[in-house]
Design a protein around this motif. Structure first.
Motif, PDB file in Angstrom:
ATOM      1  N   VAL A  47      15.801 -22.653  18.777  1.00  0.00           N
ATOM      2  CA  VAL A  47      17.082 -22.801  19.470  1.00  0.00           C
ATOM      3  C   VAL A  47      18.170 -22.632  18.428  1.00  0.00           C
ATOM      4  O   VAL A  47      18.137 -23.278  17.371  1.00  0.00           O
ATOM      5  N   LEU A  48      19.125 -21.746  18.696  1.00  0.00           N
ATOM      6  CA  LEU A  48      20.216 -21.483  17.761  1.00  0.00           C
ATOM      7  C   LEU A  48      21.502 -22.090  18.318  1.00  0.00           C
ATOM      8  O   LEU A  48      21.916 -21.778  19.436  1.00  0.00           O
ATOM      9  N   ASN A  49      22.117 -22.990  17.536  1.00  0.00           N
ATOM     10  CA  ASN A  49      23.385 -23.617  17.912  1.00  0.00           C
ATOM     11  C   ASN A  49      24.392 -23.481  16.783  1.00  0.00           C
ATOM     12  O   ASN A  49      24.017 -23.341  15.615  1.00  0.00           O
ATOM     13  N   SER A  50      25.671 -23.522  17.132  1.00  0.00           N
ATOM     14  CA  SER A  50      26.730 -23.496  16.119  1.00  0.00           C
ATOM     15  C   SER A  50      27.706 -24.636  16.377  1.00  0.00           C
ATOM     16  O   SER A  50      27.852 -25.110  17.518  1.00  0.00           O
ATOM     17  N   HIS A  51      28.365 -25.077  15.309  1.00  0.00           N
ATOM     18  CA  HIS A  51      29.304 -26.204  15.405  1.00  0.00           C
ATOM     19  C   HIS A  51      30.516 -25.922  14.524  1.00  0.00           C
ATOM     20  O   HIS A  51      30.382 -25.397  13.408  1.00  0.00           O
ATOM     21  N   ASP A  52      31.682 -26.296  15.025  1.00  0.00           N
ATOM     22  CA  ASP A  52      32.921 -26.143  14.267  1.00  0.00           C
ATOM     23  C   ASP A  52      33.115 -27.355  13.369  1.00  0.00           C
ATOM     24  O   ASP A  52      33.077 -28.506  13.828  1.00  0.00           O
ATOM     25  N   ILE A  53      33.337 -27.099  12.082  1.00  0.00           N
ATOM     26  CA  ILE A  53      33.476 -28.149  11.081  1.00  0.00           C
ATOM     27  C   ILE A  53      34.848 -28.014  10.417  1.00  0.00           C
ATOM     28  O   ILE A  53      35.214 -26.929   9.960  1.00  0.00           O
ATOM     29  N   LYS A  54      35.613 -29.119  10.361  1.00  0.00           N
ATOM     30  CA  LYS A  54      36.961 -29.046   9.791  1.00  0.00           C
ATOM     31  C   LYS A  54      37.154 -29.980   8.601  1.00  0.00           C
ATOM     32  O   LYS A  54      38.236 -30.058   8.031  1.00  0.00           O
ATOM     33  N   ARG A  81      30.640 -27.265   3.508  1.00  0.00           N
ATOM     34  CA  ARG A  81      32.102 -27.202   3.565  1.00  0.00           C
ATOM     35  C   ARG A  81      32.732 -27.767   2.300  1.00  0.00           C
ATOM     36  O   ARG A  81      33.671 -27.203   1.745  1.00  0.00           O
ATOM     37  N   VAL A  82      32.193 -28.885   1.812  1.00  0.00           N
ATOM     38  CA  VAL A  82      32.731 -29.491   0.591  1.00  0.00           C
ATOM     39  C   VAL A  82      32.603 -28.537  -0.595  1.00  0.00           C
ATOM     40  O   VAL A  82      33.468 -28.480  -1.469  1.00  0.00           O
ATOM     41  N   SER A  83      31.530 -27.740  -0.624  1.00  0.00           N
ATOM     42  CA  SER A  83      31.302 -26.828  -1.752  1.00  0.00           C
ATOM     43  C   SER A  83      32.372 -25.749  -1.859  1.00  0.00           C
ATOM     44  O   SER A  83      32.522 -25.118  -2.912  1.00  0.00           O
ATOM     45  N   LYS A  84      33.135 -25.555  -0.779  1.00  0.00           N
ATOM     46  CA  LYS A  84      34.121 -24.472  -0.764  1.00  0.00           C
ATOM     47  C   LYS A  84      35.530 -24.937  -1.123  1.00  0.00           C
ATOM     48  O   LYS A  84      36.439 -24.104  -1.258  1.00  0.00           O
ATOM     49  N   ASN A  85      35.732 -26.257  -1.239  1.00  0.00           N
ATOM     50  CA  ASN A  85      37.068 -26.789  -1.564  1.00  0.00           C
ATOM     51  C   ASN A  85      38.143 -26.232  -0.631  1.00  0.00           C
ATOM     52  O   ASN A  85      39.203 -25.767  -1.076  1.00  0.00           O
ATOM     53  N   LEU A  86      37.884 -26.278   0.647  1.00  0.00           N
ATOM     54  CA  LEU A  86      38.818 -25.735   1.631  1.00  0.00           C
ATOM     55  C   LEU A  86      39.963 -26.704   1.889  1.00  0.00           C
ATOM     56  O   LEU A  86      39.822 -27.920   1.706  1.00  0.00           O
ATOM     57  N   PRO A  87      41.117 -26.188   2.340  1.00  0.00           N
ATOM     58  CA  PRO A  87      42.231 -27.070   2.722  1.00  0.00           C
ATOM     59  C   PRO A  87      41.828 -27.980   3.881  1.00  0.00           C
ATOM     60  O   PRO A  87      40.957 -27.627   4.688  1.00  0.00           O
ATOM     61  N   ASP A  88      42.442 -29.150   3.956  1.00  0.00           N
ATOM     62  CA  ASP A  88      42.159 -30.068   5.049  1.00  0.00           C
ATOM     63  C   ASP A  88      42.420 -29.402   6.389  1.00  0.00           C
ATOM     64  O   ASP A  88      43.371 -28.619   6.540  1.00  0.00           O
ATOM     65  N   GLU A  89      41.580 -29.705   7.341  1.00  0.00           N
ATOM     66  CA  GLU A  89      41.713 -29.234   8.723  1.00  0.00           C
ATOM     67  C   GLU A  89      41.415 -27.747   8.913  1.00  0.00           C
ATOM     68  O   GLU A  89      41.613 -27.216  10.002  1.00  0.00           O
ATOM     69  N   GLN A  90      40.948 -27.051   7.875  1.00  0.00           N
ATOM     70  CA  GLN A  90      40.565 -25.643   8.069  1.00  0.00           C
ATOM     71  C   GLN A  90      39.167 -25.599   8.664  1.00  0.00           C
ATOM     72  O   GLN A  90      38.209 -26.109   8.099  1.00  0.00           O
ATOM     73  N   TRP A  91      39.074 -24.953   9.821  1.00  0.00           N
ATOM     74  CA  TRP A  91      37.815 -24.931  10.557  1.00  0.00           C
ATOM     75  C   TRP A  91      36.872 -23.844  10.053  1.00  0.00           C
ATOM     76  O   TRP A  91      37.320 -22.764   9.663  1.00  0.00           O
ATOM     77  N   GLU A  92      35.595 -24.158  10.064  1.00  0.00           N
ATOM     78  CA  GLU A  92      34.565 -23.143   9.857  1.00  0.00           C
ATOM     79  C   GLU A  92      33.451 -23.383  10.880  1.00  0.00           C
ATOM     80  O   GLU A  92      33.211 -24.520  11.303  1.00  0.00           O
ATOM     81  N   LYS A  93      32.779 -22.310  11.271  1.00  0.00           N
ATOM     82  CA  LYS A  93      31.690 -22.410  12.247  1.00  0.00           C
ATOM     83  C   LYS A  93      30.360 -22.243  11.521  1.00  0.00           C
ATOM     84  O   LYS A  93      30.090 -21.204  10.932  1.00  0.00           O
ATOM     85  N   TYR A  94      29.546 -23.285  11.550  1.00  0.00           N
ATOM     86  CA  TYR A  94      28.246 -23.267  10.903  1.00  0.00           C
ATOM     87  C   TYR A  94      27.134 -23.257  11.958  1.00  0.00           C
ATOM     88  O   TYR A  94      27.250 -23.901  13.002  1.00  0.00           O
ATOM     89  N   SER A  95      26.071 -22.555  11.669  1.00  0.00           N
ATOM     90  CA  SER A  95      24.982 -22.408  12.634  1.00  0.00           C
ATOM     91  C   SER A  95      23.692 -23.015  12.092  1.00  0.00           C
ATOM     92  O   SER A  95      23.438 -23.024  10.886  1.00  0.00           O
ATOM     93  N   VAL A  96      22.882 -23.519  13.016  1.00  0.00           N
ATOM     94  CA  VAL A  96      21.592 -24.097  12.670  1.00  0.00           C
ATOM     95  C   VAL A  96      20.544 -23.582  13.644  1.00  0.00           C
ATOM     96  O   VAL A  96      20.767 -23.556  14.857  1.00  0.00           O
ATOM     97  N   ALA A  97      19.424 -23.131  13.109  1.00  0.00           N
ATOM     98  CA  ALA A  97      18.275 -22.736  13.931  1.00  0.00           C
ATOM     99  C   ALA A  97      17.255 -23.865  13.867  1.00  0.00           C
ATOM    100  O   ALA A  97      16.812 -24.241  12.775  1.00  0.00           O
ATOM    101  N   THR A  98      16.916 -24.424  15.029  1.00  0.00           N
ATOM    102  CA  THR A  98      15.953 -25.520  15.100  1.00  0.00           C
ATOM    103  C   THR A  98      14.644 -25.003  15.675  1.00  0.00           C
ATOM    104  O   THR A  98      14.616 -24.450  16.771  1.00  0.00           O
ATOM    105  N   LEU A  99      13.571 -25.155  14.904  1.00  0.00           N
ATOM    106  CA  LEU A  99      12.259 -24.651  15.299  1.00  0.00           C
ATOM    107  C   LEU A  99      11.462 -25.737  16.002  1.00  0.00           C
ATOM    108  O   LEU A  99      11.410 -26.889  15.550  1.00  0.00           O
TER     109      LEU A  99
END
Length: 460
Positions: free
Chosen positions: A304-311, A263-281
């Motif tokens: 197991v595939l999960n996603s999380h909202d990051i702001k 998220r930091v790499s994108k220089n997004l505005p504060d409080e802008q949400w993105e959904k990131y996913s992680v596959a855990t083996l």
């Protein structure tokens, strides 16, 4: 060869999905050893043959038959795997690994234009001569026949053979092993028909909502590249100590650091949400029937595939806790077994239809991690073998995440092989990304309590 050995067995569902994935560039497993001196080639060949005698699947061939559109393993009569001494001027250990990940003897197996049966070995061994009289010995394996835990076991056994002059205490495996689906305890994989349909729709719809790292080039990537993430003993101990005190596992912290860095790499505005996913083996060996161990060579992982909202502004440890809790909840519900067929099916569909993935890049999640790191401690065999370094990882430029983390704790140090598809992501981009993850991990381990992403921005 003519005919098949009586020991032939068809591949299982998960193995089949890897048979589909490997020709496209994901699932070429590489275990590479950096040695301080050139090995004796004749002795090394005998050690490889001994490994094959302990693990029959390593001397099998993988068959693709266009008539049945199917794959199977079988044991060839001969010859055993031959070593190839490479003298092609590769100048570094890391470049050897990258070269091995794109050296794909399985790429044309299901593209045979003569409509004939195609066969290929599941293991290849290569020796590279490097500067300063160093050498690299590389095991390249088809992931359907050997997962990360098994590959690590093979390295330990090979190092023991080299260090002891050919003696090893391993017990010989019988036959070609089992498909993971045949070992799931009764009832653990049961899912009602309508629940399966709902989950399939859920996985498919959510995939379109996942955010990704910036793609430097869109379309199908053609190689896998490597970045190392290494953290010293003192900082590793701090990180693991906080993990223990907060009741989370290392994979949750690695994934959280990746989410924050993305998220930091994108220089997004504060409080802008993105959904990131992680596959855990998950290495399922201990939960199977019969119970297996690392010495049982094959593919016995599930995901197991999960996603999380990051702001933005997330605390590393709070986010790690959320990631870990989501994973354990899914695992407690046996989703690593009940959803195995669903994820295999979706993996194959993505391979057949790259346009269903973001920008046709075949990216299915942001990050993949392993539930448990590999733990290794140097012993007398490592010293006798002259082992300077070891990396285990697999190619990801077919269907896969943007970053796959193969983590290990070696003599107390955290050592992660982080692989990514190229040119979808550039080396400079991923070095910065992984470097930022390292800063987050080290700083938050030292802080021992909290570390939010506002601090992470300052770390850059």
């Amino acid at each position: 060869m003519s005919g098949e050995s009586p020991a032939t067995r068809p591949v299982g569902g998960t193995e089949y999905s890897w048979c589909r994935a490997v020709p496209g560039g994901t699932g070429v497993t590489v275990s590479a050893l950096l040695l301080s001196k050139p090995p004796n080639i004749t002795q090394l060949q005998s050690y490889v043959i001994k490994l094959q005698s302990f693990h029959p699947i390593l001397r099998s061939k993988l068959r693709f038959d266009p008539a049945t559109n199917g794959y199977s393993f079988f044991i060839p009569v001969d010859p055993p795997t031959q070593l190839i001494q490479a003298c092609d001027g590769i100048q570094s250990f890391e470049l050897v690994i990258e070269h091995e990940m794109i050296t794909n003897p399985w790429v044309n197996m299901n593209l045979n234009q003569m409509n004939q049966v195609t066969e290929a070995d599941v293991m290849f061994v290569t020796v590279y001569t490097l500067p300063d009289e160093k050498s690299a010995v590389v095991l390249r394996l088809h992931t359907a026949a050997c997962d990360r835990a098994a590959a690590t076991c093979l390295v330990r056994e090979l190092v023991e053979l080299i260090g002891s002059g050919g003696e090893i205490g391993s017990v010989k495996e019988e036959g070609l092993g089992f498909a993971i689906e045949d070992c799931i305890p009764a009832g653990k994989a049961h899912k009602p028909f309508w629940a399966r349909g709902a989950d399939m729709i859920g996985y498919s719809v959510n995939a379109f909502r996942f955010s990704n790292l910036e793609f430097k080039e869109v379309g199908f990537p053609n190689s896998t590249q490597l970045v190392r993430l290494k953290i010293g003993l003192e900082d590793t101990n701090r990180i693991l100590s906080v993990c223990k005190s907060k009741g989370v596992k290392l994979f949750g912290v690695l994934a959280a650091a990746g989410f924050i860095a993305a998220r930091v790499s994108k220089n997004l505005p504060d409080e802008q949400w993105e959904k990131y996913s992680v596959a855990t083996l998950i290495d399922c060996r201990s939960a199977l029937d019969p119970v297996l161990n690392d010495h049982n060579i094959g593919f016995y992982h599930s995901a197991v595939l999960n996603s999380h909202d990051i702001k933005g502004g997330e605390d590393l440890w709070d986010l790690a806790q959320k990631i870990y809790t989501s994973f354990t909840t899914a695992k407690d519900k046996n989703k690593h077994f009940t959803d195995m067929a669903d994820l295999n099916f979706l993996m194959c569909k993505a391979i057949e239809n790259p346009g269903l993935t973001p920008s046709s890049t075949l990216r299915t999640s942001l990050i993949s991690v392993f539930e448990e790191p590999m733990t290794e401690n140097t012993n007398e065999f490592y010293k006798e073998a002259g082992l300077l370094d070891h990396v285990g990882c697999a190619s990801v430029h077919g269907v896969s995440p943007s970053l796959a983390i193969f983590d290990s704790i070696r003599d107390g140090d955290l050592d992660c092989a982080c692989v990514y598809p190229s040119p979808t992501h550039s080396r400079e981009q991923m070095q910065d990304f992984v470097g930022h993850m390292k800063k987050i991990l080290v700083e938050c381990g030292a802080a021992n309590e909290s570390c939010d992403s506002n601090l992470c921005v300052k770390l850059l």
